[in-house]
Structures are given as structure tokens and as C-alpha cells.
Design a protein around this motif. Structure first.
Motif, PDB file in Angstrom:
ATOM      1  N   TYR A 453      46.166  36.958  57.239  1.00 16.03           N
ATOM      2  CA  TYR A 453      45.189  36.130  58.084  1.00 16.03           C
ATOM      3  C   TYR A 453      44.729  35.670  57.152  1.00 16.03           C
ATOM      4  O   TYR A 453      43.174  34.662  58.307  1.00 16.03           O
ATOM      5  CB  TYR A 453      44.024  37.499  58.338  1.00 16.03           C
ATOM      6  CG  TYR A 453      43.144  37.946  56.904  1.00 16.03           C
ATOM      7  CD1 TYR A 453      42.001  37.403  56.923  1.00 16.03           C
ATOM      8  CD2 TYR A 453      43.022  38.655  56.209  1.00 16.03           C
ATOM      9  CE1 TYR A 453      40.774  37.438  55.932  1.00 16.03           C
ATOM     10  CE2 TYR A 453      42.524  39.182  54.964  1.00 16.03           C
ATOM     11  CZ  TYR A 453      41.095  37.925  54.667  1.00 16.03           C
ATOM     12  OH  TYR A 453      40.478  38.081  54.169  1.00 16.03           O
ATOM     13  N   TYR A 456      46.418  31.928  58.577  1.00 16.40           N
ATOM     14  CA  TYR A 456      46.507  32.388  60.086  1.00 16.40           C
ATOM     15  C   TYR A 456      45.034  32.250  61.041  1.00 16.40           C
ATOM     16  O   TYR A 456      44.749  32.196  62.229  1.00 16.40           O
ATOM     17  CB  TYR A 456      47.644  32.645  60.775  1.00 16.40           C
ATOM     18  CG  TYR A 456      48.697  31.965  59.634  1.00 16.40           C
ATOM     19  CD1 TYR A 456      49.203  31.037  60.262  1.00 16.40           C
ATOM     20  CD2 TYR A 456      49.393  32.597  59.225  1.00 16.40           C
ATOM     21  CE1 TYR A 456      50.857  30.057  60.032  1.00 16.40           C
ATOM     22  CE2 TYR A 456      50.668  32.379  58.502  1.00 16.40           C
ATOM     23  CZ  TYR A 456      51.216  31.017  58.812  1.00 16.40           C
ATOM     24  OH  TYR A 456      52.341  30.447  58.720  1.00 16.40           O
ATOM     25  N   ARG A 460      45.136  34.847  65.824  1.00 18.47           N
ATOM     26  CA  ARG A 460      46.714  34.527  65.361  1.00 18.47           C
ATOM     27  C   ARG A 460      47.139  36.389  64.872  1.00 18.47           C
ATOM     28  O   ARG A 460      48.183  36.250  65.249  1.00 18.47           O
ATOM     29  CB  ARG A 460      46.635  33.507  64.764  1.00 18.47           C
ATOM     30  CG  ARG A 460      46.385  32.415  65.633  1.00 18.47           C
ATOM     31  CD  ARG A 460      46.829  31.187  65.195  1.00 18.47           C
ATOM     32  NE  ARG A 460      48.170  31.098  65.238  1.00 18.47           N
ATOM     33  CZ  ARG A 460      48.894  30.221  64.779  1.00 18.47           C
ATOM     34  NH1 ARG A 460      48.950  29.130  63.482  1.00 18.47           N
ATOM     35  NH2 ARG A 460      50.255  30.343  65.006  1.00 18.47           N
ATOM     36  N   LEU A 461      46.594  36.479  64.068  1.00 13.33           N
ATOM     37  CA  LEU A 461      47.371  37.697  63.129  1.00 13.33           C
ATOM     38  C   LEU A 461      47.579  38.597  63.967  1.00 13.33           C
ATOM     39  O   LEU A 461      48.535  39.554  64.274  1.00 13.33           O
ATOM     40  CB  LEU A 461      46.741  38.303  62.037  1.00 13.33           C
ATOM     41  CG  LEU A 461      47.727  39.816  61.309  1.00 13.33           C
ATOM     42  CD1 LEU A 461      48.912  39.296  60.534  1.00 13.33           C
ATOM     43  CD2 LEU A 461      46.693  39.386  60.283  1.00 13.33           C
ATOM     44  N   ALA A 464      49.781  38.074  66.829  1.00 19.44           N
ATOM     45  CA  ALA A 464      51.804  37.448  66.660  1.00 19.44           C
ATOM     46  C   ALA A 464      52.316  39.244  66.383  1.00 19.44           C
ATOM     47  O   ALA A 464      52.893  39.776  66.766  1.00 19.44           O
ATOM     48  CB  ALA A 464      51.667  37.461  65.116  1.00 19.44           C
ATOM     49  N   LYS A 480      55.577  36.935  59.782  1.00 20.83           N
ATOM     50  CA  LYS A 480      55.528  36.023  59.156  1.00 20.83           C
ATOM     51  C   LYS A 480      56.272  34.484  60.263  1.00 20.83           C
ATOM     52  O   LYS A 480      55.132  33.488  60.105  1.00 20.83           O
ATOM     53  CB  LYS A 480      55.826  35.815  57.862  1.00 20.83           C
ATOM     54  CG  LYS A 480      55.277  34.296  57.601  1.00 20.83           C
ATOM     55  CD  LYS A 480      56.159  34.829  55.575  1.00 20.83           C
ATOM     56  CE  LYS A 480      55.533  32.946  54.836  1.00 20.83           C
ATOM     57  NZ  LYS A 480      56.345  33.439  53.334  1.00 20.83           N
ATOM     58  N   LEU A 483      53.835  33.845  63.491  1.00 23.92           N
ATOM     59  CA  LEU A 483      53.085  32.767  63.129  1.00 23.92           C
ATOM     60  C   LEU A 483      53.112  31.257  63.113  1.00 23.92           C
ATOM     61  O   LEU A 483      53.324  30.950  63.724  1.00 23.92           O
ATOM     62  CB  LEU A 483      52.646  33.424  61.541  1.00 23.92           C
ATOM     63  CG  LEU A 483      51.368  34.397  62.591  1.00 23.92           C
ATOM     64  CD1 LEU A 483      50.952  35.471  61.198  1.00 23.92           C
ATOM     65  CD2 LEU A 483      50.203  34.868  63.360  1.00 23.92           C
ATOM     66  N   ASN A 486      54.559  29.267  65.834  1.00 22.12           N
ATOM     67  CA  ASN A 486      54.097  29.567  67.334  1.00 22.12           C
ATOM     68  C   ASN A 486      53.698  30.079  68.015  1.00 22.12           C
ATOM     69  O   ASN A 486      53.507  30.123  68.992  1.00 22.12           O
ATOM     70  CB  ASN A 486      53.441  27.989  67.388  1.00 22.12           C
ATOM     71  CG  ASN A 486      52.785  27.415  66.128  1.00 22.12           C
ATOM     72  OD1 ASN A 486      51.820  27.706  65.130  1.00 22.12           O
ATOM     73  ND2 ASN A 486      52.945  26.098  66.457  1.00 22.12           N
ATOM     74  N   ASP A 488      53.282  33.491  68.088  1.00 19.22           N
ATOM     75  CA  ASP A 488      51.737  34.192  68.570  1.00 19.22           C
ATOM     76  C   ASP A 488      51.172  33.656  70.205  1.00 19.22           C
ATOM     77  O   ASP A 488      50.081  34.267  70.339  1.00 19.22           O
ATOM     78  CB  ASP A 488      50.634  33.976  68.002  1.00 19.22           C
ATOM     79  CG  ASP A 488      50.654  33.188  66.969  1.00 19.22           C
ATOM     80  OD1 ASP A 488      51.511  32.427  66.783  1.00 19.22           O
ATOM     81  OD2 ASP A 488      49.445  33.312  67.084  1.00 19.22           O
TER      82      ASP A 488
END
Length: 517
Positions: A453, A456, A460-461, A464, A480, A483, A486, A488
Motif C-alpha cells: 500500500y 500503490y 489499488r491494493l 488487486a 505485486k 499492481l 495495472n 487491478d
């Protein structure tokens, strides 16, 4: 040999002589040898004073004039006195005996004295008698302690072995109220335990405890400043009193307890002589009965007993006992290891200390129930003692921030860390924690996922982690990569039928899968 006479005898000789008594008659009347009377009469006549003047002198003047008189052979006597000078110098040498030196004297002297006269002359030349002062004891001031020279015994019930046991004696000198207890040895633990029991018996604490110079009480004896055993000193601090060891080889300093030991032989040892005991508990129970009887005996001159004197004159002057009983302390030295623990050798275990003391030399004070760590006389750690060997006893306040964070790792810790970042992050962490049998692996993977986090953001975490859950890809590297690429941000379709539709538009010239059925 003629005797040296007392000045009063000299005055009597002069008085009888002036009354016209003969020398023989004077000797008969006074019970003095005629030769001695003759010798002194010659001395009187040879002096510069008349008989009347000598009679008027006081005893000290006569003593000064005639006290050195003797009819012994001067040369023979002087020879013996010179020999005694060498004898006296050798007096303190180990193995010294008067008989050995007398035999040497016989070989050297032309006309030796008998052995009896040899000893008599030596004692006259080097008298050893010393005066003894009557000490006045103040109520509540002191408690004398000692171990009896003679031991009692118990029988081992299983082997039949006769086991000798020590006998501890304590006395309050003002009232002479006495305490007696049998114990296994004169070692420090037994001695301090007996002292503690004695104070509870008296129901109070005196200002000082007067002990002998035994090793369990004094490390190094000294006439002026003895080095008191550290545990015994700590015992005195706990009971708010002081330790005052006697001078070496001076039993008169604690004459009352020496006498109490002899009385214990009479009042306790003797009645026990035909009894058999199989434990210290049984022996001490019988000692308590006899001790109560002994303390209730009336003094012939005081018309009261020891217990009565104690209650009347001494009990009120004793200080109150502390609330808790003293626990014997022992001491060890230990260096703080790099991981922030000291090694406690008696239990082969480890105890934490504040991390800033790493590399420092410390002293461990320990009892049966607790362990204290001191640095420069300041306590830096306190733990309840753990008797399990090889154990690590940790106080989290002692750890550095990094170590404390690591020490808090557990499933609940990571779930709590994941929750603020979203429900999918929490679900992903729970799945990771459940996937590994060895927790340390899952802890590190969970920490890695949560730490994403920082780069990102939580939103976003969380997205994901939702995608990783949908594709069953809950691992640090996969999340990872989601993320990083992209992925996610690409939404997965919820309708499964839409997922198989081609992206090529419909046309009548294009055959589909149905054309190949």
C-alpha cells in the motif's frame, strides 16, 4: 624456696618482733617458714629505717621496699628467666608444648627446676589472667546467635544412617529469652533461615544481631571492620537491623549465648538423649516443648522466668516485623547478550533487559520466586522466576522498536494490520495465513502484501487483492505483478457467458463453431 610475703604479713612480723617474739615463734604463729622470717628480719635490720619506722609505713611503701625479696638461688632463677624469653616467643607457633621446652631446659641447666616449678615460674612471669567486665544489656538492643558445638542426630528412615544435625541458639540478653532450633548445616541458607525463625519466635526485631565469625555470616573477619556476607547483610536490610560480628577469639563478647548453649545441653540435649527421631520436623517439635519448659523456669534470684522478663521488659522495645518473610538472595554476574538477554546459569534460561544495556556487565539477584538484574547498583529488570530450562522470559518493554514489532507477530496482528486497507486485503491475508503450516513464512508474505500500500495506495491494493482472490492467485509476487502491470484497473466481467463471446463482429460470411458440428 622462701616465699615473697604480703605487706600485711611483714607488718605482723614487725609487730611480733617488737613484742619480743623469737623468729621461730613468729613463724609458728603466722604459719610462715622460720627461714623466711629470718631472711626478712635480716632485711629489716639492714634497711636504713628502724623497726618502728617500718611499722608506720603503709602497705604500698612496704611492698615497694620488700616485694622483690626471695630466698631462691638468684643465679639459678636468672638462668630460668632468660630461658623463658625464648619460650614465650615460640608460644604461638603451631605444635608448641611446655614439655618440649622443659626437656630442652633440663639438658641445658646445671641444676634444673622440676616440671611443676618450671610451669609455676613461667605463669608468674607471664600471667594470662584478664579481668572480665559485667556488661549492661539494653532491652531490645541485641540478639546474640551461635551454633552449639555438640550436634544432635536423626535417623534416615530408609537407610538407617545416623545423620548429625546442627543446633542454632539465639538469645535476647536483657531478658535471656532463648530460642533453639535444629537445622541441617551451618551454611548460609540454614543460618539465615534460623535467624528469620528466631525473629518470628520473638515477634519483633532488635537493633542488632551479634553473630560469631563463622563463614556463613562473615566473609573476612576483622577486629574493627569485618566484611559481612552479602546475603546476611541483605537479610539485615530487610528486617531493618544491623549485623555486629564479635571480635575473633573473643567469646566473652557474647558470653550469654555461650552460656545459653551450655544450658541447652542440660535442658534440651539431656532429655533427648534416649529419644530417636526420623526427621528434623519431629526433632524440632520436641525441642519446642522442652524450650517452652526451659523459658518458663524461674530464675532463683530474679523470682521470674525468661518469658515473664521478656514480656515485661523487652517485648515493647523490639521493632515490628516486616509484612513479608525474607527470601534468601543469591548473586550471579552476567553480560547482556546481543539479543538483549542475560543468561541465568542456575536454570539455564534467559531473561530480557532493556536493549540499551546490550554488552554491559550486570549482576543478577535471585530468590526462589523472582530474578532481578542490576547495572551499577540500579535495577534494570525484574522477572518472575521460570524454572523451565532453556526458556526465554521476555518483557516487551525491554525490546527495541524493531524487535518489539517482530515479537508481536501472530495471525491476529496481521489481520488487524490488513483491515484498514479493505475487505479484500483482509480476505487475502486470511487465505495466505491459512495456506502455510509454518507460520513464519506466512507472516513474512502477509507483511509483504500489506506493505504494498505504501507504493500503490490502499484502494489499488484492495482491488488487486480482489482480482487475486477471483483468480486464486493470493501470493505476494502475483499481487505485486497485478499492481505493477495495472491489471487491478481492468475489471473482470461478472457474467460467465459474456466471457466466451468473440471480439470479432458478426458477419454472414464468417462461419462460427456451429459450422463444424
Amino acid at each position: 624456696m622462701a616465699n615473697t610475703l604480703d605487706p600485711m604479713d611483714l607488718k605482723q612480723i614487725l609487730t611480733l618482733h617488737l613484742d619480743s617474739y623469737s623468729n621461730r615463734k613468729i613463724g609458728s604463729v603466722l604459719g610462715i617458714s622460720r627461714n623466711t622470717v629470718n631472711t626478712y628480719m635480716q632485711l629489716f635490720a639492714g634497711s636504713e629505717y628502724s623497726f618502728q619506722e617500718l611499722l608506720s609505713f603503709d602497705t604500698s611503701a612496704l611492698s615497694e621496699l620488700f616485694s622483690s625479696h626471695t630466698t631462691m638461688d638468684t643465679a639459678r632463677h636468672n638462668e630460668l628467666m632468660l630461658y623463658f624469653e625464648g619460650v614465650n616467643k615460640a608460644r604461638k607457633h603451631p605444635g608448641f608444648t611446655f614439655l618440649y621446652h622443659y626437656q630442652q631446659y633440663v639438658d641445658l641447666a646445671a641444676e634444673p627446676y622440676s616440671y611443676t616449678q618450671f610451669l609455676e615460674h613461667y605463669r608468674r612471669k607471664y600471667p594470662k589472667e584478664k579481668g572480665s567486665m559485667k556488661l549492661q544489656h539494653i532491652a531490645g538492643e541485641e540478639m546474640f546467635i551461635d551454633f552449639a558445638g555438640k550436634k544432635l542426630q536423626i535417623i534416615d528412615r530408609h537407610t538407617g544412617e545416623v545423620v548429625p544435625v546442627e543446633v542454632f541458639v539465639a538469645i535476647l540478653p536483657c531478658s535471656q529469652y532463648t530460642y533453639v532450633e535444629a537445622c541441617t548445616s551451618q551454611k548460609r541458607a540454614d543460618m539465615i533461615s534460623c535467624c528469620s525463625n528466631a525473629l518470628r519466635f520473638y515477634g519483633g526485631v532488635p537493633k542488632a544481631i551479634v553473630s560469631d565469625n563463622l563463614k556463613s555470616a562473615v566473609n573476612r573477619s576483622s577486629r574493627y571492620e569485618p566484611d559481612i556476607n552479602r546475603s546476611f547483610k541483605d537479610f539485615a536490610r530487610h528486617y531493618n537491623c544491623v549485623i555486629n560480628p564479635t571480635r575473633g577469639y573473643s567469646p566473652q563478647d557474647k558470653a550469654l549465648v555461650e552460656n545459653a548453649v551450655h544450658l541447652a545441653y542440660q535442658r534440651i540435649y539431656y532429655p533427648l538423649r534416649e529419644m530417636t527421631f526420623f526427621s528434623l520436623k519431629d526433632l524440632n517439635r520436641e525441642i519446642t516443648v522442652l524450650l517452652e519448659r526451659y523459658n518458663n523456669l524461674l530464675f532463683k534470684r530474679k523470682e521470674s522466668s525468661r518469658i515473664e522478663l521478656f514480656q515485661r521488659t523487652e517485648r515493647q522495645y523490639l521493632k515490628d516485623l516486616p509484612a513479608d518473610t525474607y527470601e534468601l538472595k543469591d548473586y550471579k554476574r552476567a553480560k547482556v547478550q546481543k539479543m538483549g538477554y542475560v543468561y541465568f546459569s542456575p536454570d539455564k534460561s534467559y531473561y530480557s533487559v532493556p536493549y540499551r544495556y546490550i554488552g554491559k556487565e550486570t549482576t543478577i539477584h535471585y530468590t526462589k520466586s523472582r530474578v532481578e538484574v542490576f547495572y551499577s547498583h540500579e535495577r534494570i529488570a525484574l522477572h518472575q522466576r521460570n524454572l523451565i530450562k532453556g526458556s526465554y522470559i521476555t518483557n516487551t518493554d525491554h525490546l527495541s522498536s524493531t524487535h518489539r514489532f517482530y515479537s508481536e507477530w501472530n495471525p491476529e496482528f496481521f489481520k488487524k494490520k490488513a483491515l484498514p486497507h479493505g475487505e479484500y486485503v483482509l480476505a487475502c491475508i486470511e487465505k495466505v495465513l491459512a495456506s502455510q503450516d509454518y507460520p513464519e513464512i506466512s507472516y513474512k508474505r502477509s507483511l509483504g502484501i500489506i506493505q504494498l500500500y505504501r507504493a500503490y495506495g490502499s484502494q489499488r491494493l484492495n482491488n488487486a487483492c480482489k482480482r487475486a482472490l477471483d483468480t486464486d492467485a493470493c501470493s505476494y509476487l502475483r499481487i505485486k505483478n497485478i499492481l505493477k502491470n495495472n491489471m487491478d484497473r481492468v475489471h473482470l466481467l461478472d457474467d460467465p457467458t459474456q466471457q466466451i463471446q468473440p471480439h470479432i463482429p458478426f458477419h454472414s460470411n464468417i462461419r462460427g463453431a456451429s459450422a463444424y458440428e
